[in-house]
Design a protein around this motif. Structure first.
Motif, short mmCIF file in Angstrom:
data_model
loop_
_atom_site.label_atom_id
_atom_site.label_comp_id
_atom_site.label_asym_id
_atom_site.label_seq_id
_atom_site.Cartn_x
_atom_site.Cartn_y
_atom_site.Cartn_z
N PHE A 53 10.02 39.36 -4.01
CA PHE A 53 9.43 40.63 -3.58
C PHE A 53 8.07 40.84 -4.24
N LYS A 54 8.01 40.64 -5.54
CA LYS A 54 6.75 40.83 -6.27
C LYS A 54 5.68 39.85 -5.80
N GLY A 55 6.09 38.62 -5.50
CA GLY A 55 5.15 37.64 -4.98
C GLY A 55 4.59 38.06 -3.63
N PHE A 56 5.46 38.58 -2.78
CA PHE A 56 5.03 39.06 -1.46
C PHE A 56 4.08 40.25 -1.61
N MET A 57 4.42 41.17 -2.51
CA MET A 57 3.58 42.34 -2.71
C MET A 57 2.19 41.93 -3.21
N SER A 58 2.14 41.00 -4.14
CA SER A 58 0.86 40.53 -4.67
C SER A 58 0.03 39.85 -3.58
N ALA A 59 0.68 38.98 -2.81
CA ALA A 59 -0.03 38.29 -1.72
C ALA A 59 -0.50 39.29 -0.67
N SER A 60 0.30 40.30 -0.41
CA SER A 60 -0.08 41.33 0.57
C SER A 60 -1.27 42.14 0.08
N ASP A 61 -1.26 42.49 -1.20
CA ASP A 61 -2.39 43.24 -1.76
C ASP A 61 -3.68 42.42 -1.65
N GLN A 62 -3.59 41.13 -1.94
CA GLN A 62 -4.77 40.26 -1.84
C GLN A 62 -5.23 40.14 -0.39
N TYR A 63 -4.28 40.02 0.52
CA TYR A 63 -4.59 39.93 1.96
C TYR A 63 -5.31 41.19 2.43
N GLN A 64 -4.76 42.34 2.07
CA GLN A 64 -5.38 43.59 2.49
C GLN A 64 -6.76 43.78 1.87
N ALA A 65 -6.91 43.42 0.61
CA ALA A 65 -8.21 43.51 -0.05
C ALA A 65 -9.23 42.60 0.64
N CYS A 66 -8.79 41.43 1.05
CA CYS A 66 -9.67 40.51 1.76
C CYS A 66 -10.12 41.11 3.10
N LEU A 67 -9.18 41.70 3.82
CA LEU A 67 -9.53 42.32 5.11
C LEU A 67 -10.53 43.46 4.92
N VAL A 68 -10.31 44.28 3.90
CA VAL A 68 -11.21 45.40 3.62
C VAL A 68 -12.60 44.88 3.25
N ALA A 69 -12.65 43.87 2.39
CA ALA A 69 -13.93 43.29 1.97
C ALA A 69 -14.66 42.64 3.15
N ASP A 70 -13.91 41.98 4.01
CA ASP A 70 -14.50 41.33 5.18
C ASP A 70 -15.11 42.38 6.11
N LEU A 71 -14.38 43.45 6.33
CA LEU A 71 -14.90 44.51 7.20
C LEU A 71 -16.12 45.18 6.57
N ALA A 72 -16.08 45.41 5.26
CA ALA A 72 -17.23 46.01 4.58
C ALA A 72 -18.46 45.10 4.68
#
Length: 127
Positions: A53-72
């Motif tokens: 679960f923690k691994g998924f949460m960490s990977a998800s946070d990184q994924y979302q941060a990447c999407l936000v940075a890409d859009l910015a």
């Protein structure tokens, strides 16, 4: 001369934008919590489920941060253009949908794990 440079720069930017989006990759795949039953699981199985679960949460946070940075980055690039235009609303919408979908998976998985932790604690209650 300037025209050739401008065309070359436009080509580089056009080919680089999809690469930036591709760097985020696909959304992380959530671990299968259906194989863990808190009522019958061992401590090791519960610890493994929490670790997954923690691994998924960490990977998800990184994924979302990447999407936000890409859009910015796309918005900043669009604002710097000689003829500034907003980012295509379809791109903004698609990015937001990816983030919301991943966030919903995080919430769903968290609830599932929480249910199993409560069941584990009930089954292993010390008298």
């Amino acid at each position: 001369m300037f025209r050739k440079f401008a065309m070359a720069a436009a080509f580089v930017l056009a080919t680089a934008a999809p690469a930036l989006a591709a760097e985020c990759g696909d959304a992380p795949i959530p671990p299968d919590m259906s194989s863990v039953s808190g009522a019958t699981a061992t401590l090791t199985q519960m610890k493994d489920a929490i670790k997954d679960f923690k691994g998924f949460m960490s990977a998800s946070d990184q994924y979302q941060a990447c999407l936000v940075a890409d859009l910015a980055a796309k918005k900043a690039e669009a604002a710097k253009a000689k003829d500034p235009k907003p980012v295509d609303p379809a791109i903004v919408s698609a990015t937001n949908e990816k983030i919301q979908s991943n966030q919903a998976e995080k919430v769903k998985l968290g609830k599932e794990l929480n249910t199993e932790i409560v069941a584990y604690q009930k089954a292993h209650k010390k008298s």
